[in-house]
Design a protein around this motif. Sequence first.
Motif, mmCIF file in Angstrom:
data_model
loop_
_atom_site.group_PDB
_atom_site.id
_atom_site.type_symbol
_atom_site.label_atom_id
_atom_site.label_comp_id
_atom_site.label_asym_id
_atom_site.label_seq_id
_atom_site.Cartn_x
_atom_site.Cartn_y
_atom_site.Cartn_z
ATOM 1 N N SER A 42 -35.705 29.882 -8.780
ATOM 2 C CA SER A 42 -35.381 28.796 -9.611
ATOM 3 C C SER A 42 -35.453 27.281 -8.824
ATOM 4 O O SER A 42 -35.452 27.390 -7.703
ATOM 5 C CB SER A 42 -34.338 29.075 -10.382
ATOM 6 N N LYS A 43 -35.590 26.381 -9.736
ATOM 7 C CA LYS A 43 -35.401 25.024 -9.041
ATOM 8 C C LYS A 43 -34.157 24.890 -8.233
ATOM 9 O O LYS A 43 -34.200 24.217 -7.125
ATOM 10 C CB LYS A 43 -35.580 24.085 -10.003
ATOM 11 N N VAL A 44 -33.147 25.218 -8.699
ATOM 12 C CA VAL A 44 -31.849 25.158 -8.060
ATOM 13 C C VAL A 44 -31.843 25.862 -6.536
ATOM 14 O O VAL A 44 -31.325 25.339 -5.722
ATOM 15 C CB VAL A 44 -30.649 25.439 -8.858
ATOM 16 N N LYS A 45 -32.398 27.033 -6.772
ATOM 17 C CA LYS A 45 -32.413 27.953 -5.813
ATOM 18 C C LYS A 45 -33.451 27.405 -4.606
ATOM 19 O O LYS A 45 -33.332 27.526 -3.264
ATOM 20 C CB LYS A 45 -32.736 29.578 -5.879
ATOM 21 N N GLN A 46 -34.490 26.905 -5.115
ATOM 22 C CA GLN A 46 -35.669 26.269 -4.329
ATOM 23 C C GLN A 46 -34.929 25.222 -3.260
ATOM 24 O O GLN A 46 -35.427 25.208 -2.113
ATOM 25 C CB GLN A 46 -36.618 25.741 -5.065
ATOM 26 N N SER A 47 -34.233 24.377 -3.886
ATOM 27 C CA SER A 47 -33.719 23.331 -3.116
ATOM 28 C C SER A 47 -32.647 23.806 -2.001
ATOM 29 O O SER A 47 -33.072 23.449 -0.801
ATOM 30 C CB SER A 47 -32.925 22.335 -4.141
#
Length: 209
Positions: A42-47
């Motif tokens: 997800s975008k949160v985990k990608q960061s």
Amino acid sequence: MTYTTGFKDLCAVFFYTLIGVVVHAVIQEYILDKIKTKLHLSKVKQSKFNESGQLLLFYIVAVLWGGDVIFREGLLLNVSALWRDYPNIAMTFMFKFFFIVQMAYWLHCYPELYFQKVKREDMPARITYATIYLVSIAAAYVMNFTRLALCLLVLHYAAETVFHVARLIHFADKPFVAAKAFSVWNILFVVTRLASLILSVSTFWFGLA
């Protein structure tokens, strides 16, 4: 040939800060982005994955490099070398270069907030720890506490390496292995803090006195 600190070091730090930005972009594009695509994060985990991936590679290089300098400087089995001849402590080339690169790396974290398009809510935490590292390393460098700082950094980076390995395993959806890795980090966290305290007290309270 040995070296001391000076104002011209600012030019070297600035130059290697630019190099750090380029290397960061290369690692991101050719390594982390490809792994990220396969994991479908997800975008949160990608960061967080990007952050841990970059820090992990930096910590591994810093631990190996710093460990080599400690061995070459004879600090491994000789604690008194941490304060001997203070404050006139000259540095070998690789010793000085290590600290130049350290300051450049943490300085490059500021423009990376823009280049990586980090969310505003994630910025304060990253700015805080980058600033703490930068100020602490720069202070140790200017005040000639480089030998102690080198040992403390290697200890701290070694523990943080395990933490970010555990974090990346967690992002790879392997909770059992991640839990074991986090358990190892919990032990190393306590051990490294205790070792750091012993070295600091030995240097400032007994050695320099």
